[in-house]
Every structure is written in structure tokens, then in C-alpha cells.
Design an enzyme around this catalytic site. Structure first.
Site, short mmCIF file in Angstrom:
data_model
loop_
_atom_site.label_atom_id
_atom_site.label_comp_id
_atom_site.label_asym_id
_atom_site.label_seq_id
_atom_site.Cartn_x
_atom_site.Cartn_y
_atom_site.Cartn_z
N ARG A 101 -30.41 7.13 29.51
CA ARG A 101 -29.77 5.99 28.83
C ARG A 101 -30.67 5.47 27.71
NH1 ARG A 101 -29.13 2.40 33.84
NH2 ARG A 101 -28.31 0.80 32.44
N LYS B 119 -29.97 -8.20 28.22
CA LYS B 119 -28.79 -8.66 27.46
C LYS B 119 -27.83 -9.44 28.36
CE LYS B 119 -27.36 -4.59 26.07
NZ LYS B 119 -28.34 -3.71 26.72
N ARG C 213 -27.11 -0.14 41.10
CA ARG C 213 -26.13 0.57 40.28
C ARG C 213 -26.42 2.07 40.30
NH1 ARG C 213 -25.64 -2.38 34.49
NH2 ARG C 213 -25.54 -0.20 33.88
N ARG D 47 -22.10 0.29 20.37
CA ARG D 47 -23.23 1.13 20.73
C ARG D 47 -23.38 2.33 19.81
NH1 ARG D 47 -23.45 -0.63 26.51
NH2 ARG D 47 -25.12 0.41 27.59
N ARG E 299 -33.99 -3.13 39.74
CA ARG E 299 -32.82 -4.01 39.60
C ARG E 299 -31.84 -3.82 40.77
NH1 ARG E 299 -29.31 -4.29 34.12
NH2 ARG E 299 -28.61 -2.18 34.61
P1 AMP Z 1 -24.22 -1.26 30.51
O1 AMP Z 1 -23.82 -2.05 31.71
O2 AMP Z 1 -24.01 -1.99 29.23
O3 AMP Z 1 -25.61 -0.68 30.64
O4 AMP Z 1 -23.23 -0.01 30.45
C1 AMP Z 1 -23.18 0.95 31.49
C2 AMP Z 1 -22.55 2.25 30.99
O5 AMP Z 1 -21.22 1.98 30.55
C3 AMP Z 1 -23.24 2.89 29.82
O6 AMP Z 1 -24.35 3.71 30.19
C4 AMP Z 1 -22.10 3.70 29.22
O7 AMP Z 1 -21.84 4.88 29.98
C5 AMP Z 1 -20.91 2.77 29.40
N1 AMP Z 1 -20.73 1.87 28.24
C6 AMP Z 1 -20.84 0.50 28.22
N2 AMP Z 1 -20.60 0.03 26.98
C7 AMP Z 1 -20.36 1.11 26.20
C8 AMP Z 1 -20.06 1.28 24.82
N3 AMP Z 1 -20.00 0.23 23.96
N4 AMP Z 1 -19.87 2.56 24.36
C9 AMP Z 1 -19.92 3.61 25.19
N5 AMP Z 1 -20.22 3.52 26.50
C10 AMP Z 1 -20.42 2.29 27.01
#
Ligand code: AMP
Length: 221
Positions: free
Chosen positions: A171, A13, A160, A88, A127
Site C-alpha cells: 500500500r 487521515k 484490518r 488517490r 492498529r
Molecule cells: P483506506 O481505508 O483509505 O486505507 O482504503 C483501504 C483500501 O480501499 C485501499 O487500499 C484501496 O484498496 C481501497 N480504496 C480506498 N479509497 C480508494 C480510492 N480513492 N481509490 C482506489 N482504491 C481505494
């Protein structure tokens, strides 16, 4: 163009959103990036979010909606945006509708990217990211020219903290349980478009824009 990118962690994404930014000149709004920035700066939001993020859990909906309400009200969002990693959950999607209604806007296209979960585990464990400029790498398919160093800005690459296998699997499960139902939410509204996320970055991008380019040039988005 008010777009949402849906898809499990590691499907690409963020990478595709950056290319869409270049193509259409609208901002990418990555809630994951915003939260990581808040954690790094040690803000109140960052302190609240960190424990959820490290466990691979979702940050509570009310915090996310406050964050997104602020961000979408920004001047740079007036002509469109790409939401990457938000919504989400169904309550987030419902909350987003209210926020956008207040701003006189509505989502007009949702891209849901798909890939086999085992491929995603492989991609995410390989990654690495640049903490300074945000450029992403994959040790197998897209390594940096010099080991451990960002090609663009020369900073040391990091993994990360949530890109370790146990957290990745969590996740992915959270995605299936809480986020995948959004496909039905947006399908019912006639907004959902499925995209095969397997292939090179360029191949996936071409699939994404085939339809978007036409709608955009017809003024339909
Ligand atoms: P991402 O970089 O999109 O994979 O997000 C990393 C982490 O941030 C996720 O595993 C969640 O803990 C948190 N996070 C990001 N976006 C959201 C969202 N829309 N709702 C809840 N948690 C989020």
C-alpha cells in the site's frame, strides 16, 4: 469548506478527519470505509472491490468515481465535506473536478500529511479497529482499556485484513507511485498545504487547524 486529506496509509487521515468533523460540522467521506461497508454487505461494488483491497491495490478509477459522484450529491455535502482517501490517482482528481463542477462546487484546501514510511509500518501493524463503531486503537500508543475490547461500545476489536506487513508495504508503494503525484497536481492549483503527521493526535490537529480556523472565520473557505 471543501477539503481533501492526502497522505499515505497510517499517517492519521481518518483520525484527524473525525476531529475536523467535530470542529467544522461537515461530513467525513472516507472511501475506504464506504468500500469496507460494501464488502461487509456483499454488494456488487463490494464484491468487485474486495480482491483489490486485500492485495493492497487500488480499486479501479471508474468504480471510485461512480461511488464518489453518488456520495457528494447527498444533501449533507451541500455545505462542505472532508475527503479522506480520495482522490488517490490523477485520473480520480480530474474526475472529481468534473463531478464538483456539475454540482457547482470546487475544492478549496488540500492537506497533505507526511511521515516516515517505517513509522507508518509500525503504526499500521499495531492498529486495531472496532468493527461496530469504527473507533481506532494502537496497541503501543493508544491501547483499549480492556485488551481486545472497544472502550466505546464493548465490541471485540479486529485487525484490518490489509494491515499485515506485506500488504502494508504494498500500500505504501502504491501511494508513492500513484497518489504522491497528486501533490504536484494540487500545488500547481495553489491548494496544497503540507502537514507534519508526526506527534500526538492533538499536536497534529493543531497544525492542521491553525490556518483553516483563520480562513474559515474570515469566510474564505
Ligand atoms: P483506506 O481505508 O483509505 O486505507 O482504503 C483501504 C483500501 O480501499 C485501499 O487500499 C484501496 O484498496 C481501497 N480504496 C480506498 N479509497 C480508494 C480510492 N480513492 N481509490 C482506489 N482504491 C481505494
Amino acid at each position: 469548506m471543501y477539503l481533501i486529506l492526502l497522505g499515505p496509509p497510517g499517517v492519521g487521515k481518518g483520525t484527524q478527519a473525525q476531529k475536523l468533523v467535530e470542529r467544522y460540522g461537515i461530513p467525513q467521506i472516507s472511501t475506504g470505509d464506504i468500500l469496507r461497508g460494501a464488502v461487509k454487505e456483499g454488494t456488487t461494488l463490494g464484491r468487485k472491490a474486495a480482491t483489490f483491497m486485500d492485495a493492497g491495490q487500488l480499486v479501479p478509477d471508474d468504480l471510485m468515481l461512480d461511488l464518489v459522484r453518488d456520495r457528494l450529491g447527498g444533501d449533507d455535502c451541500s455545505g462542505g465535506f472532508i475527503l479522506d482517501g480520495f482522490p488517490r490517482t490523477v485520473p480520480q482528481a480530474e474526475g472529481l473536478e468534473k463531478v464538483l463542477t456539475d454540482l457547482g462546487k470546487s475544492i478549496n484546501y488540500v492537506l497533505s500529511m507526511k511521515a516516515d514510511p517505517e513509522l507508518l509500518v509500525k503504526r499500521l501493524t499495531a492498529r486495531r479497529v472496532c468493527p461496530d463503531c469504527g473507533r481506532g486503537y494502537n496497541l503501543q500508543t493508544q491501547p483499549p482499556k480492556k485488551e481486545g475490547i472497544c472502550d466505546v461500545c464493548g465490541a471485540s476489536l479486529i485487525q484490518r485484513s490489509d494491515d499485515v506487513e506485506k500488504t502494508i508495504r504494498n500500500r505504501l508503494k502504491v501511494y508513492e507511485d500513484q497518489t504522491a503525484p497528486l501533490e504536484m497536481f494540487y500545488r500547481k492549483k495553489g491548494l496544497l498545504h503540507l502537514i507534519d503527521g508526526v506527534g500526538t493526535i492533538g499536536e497534529v490537529f493543531e497544525r492542521m487547524v491553525a490556518d483553516l480556523d483563520v480562513l474559515n472565520s474570515n469566510g474564505e473557505l
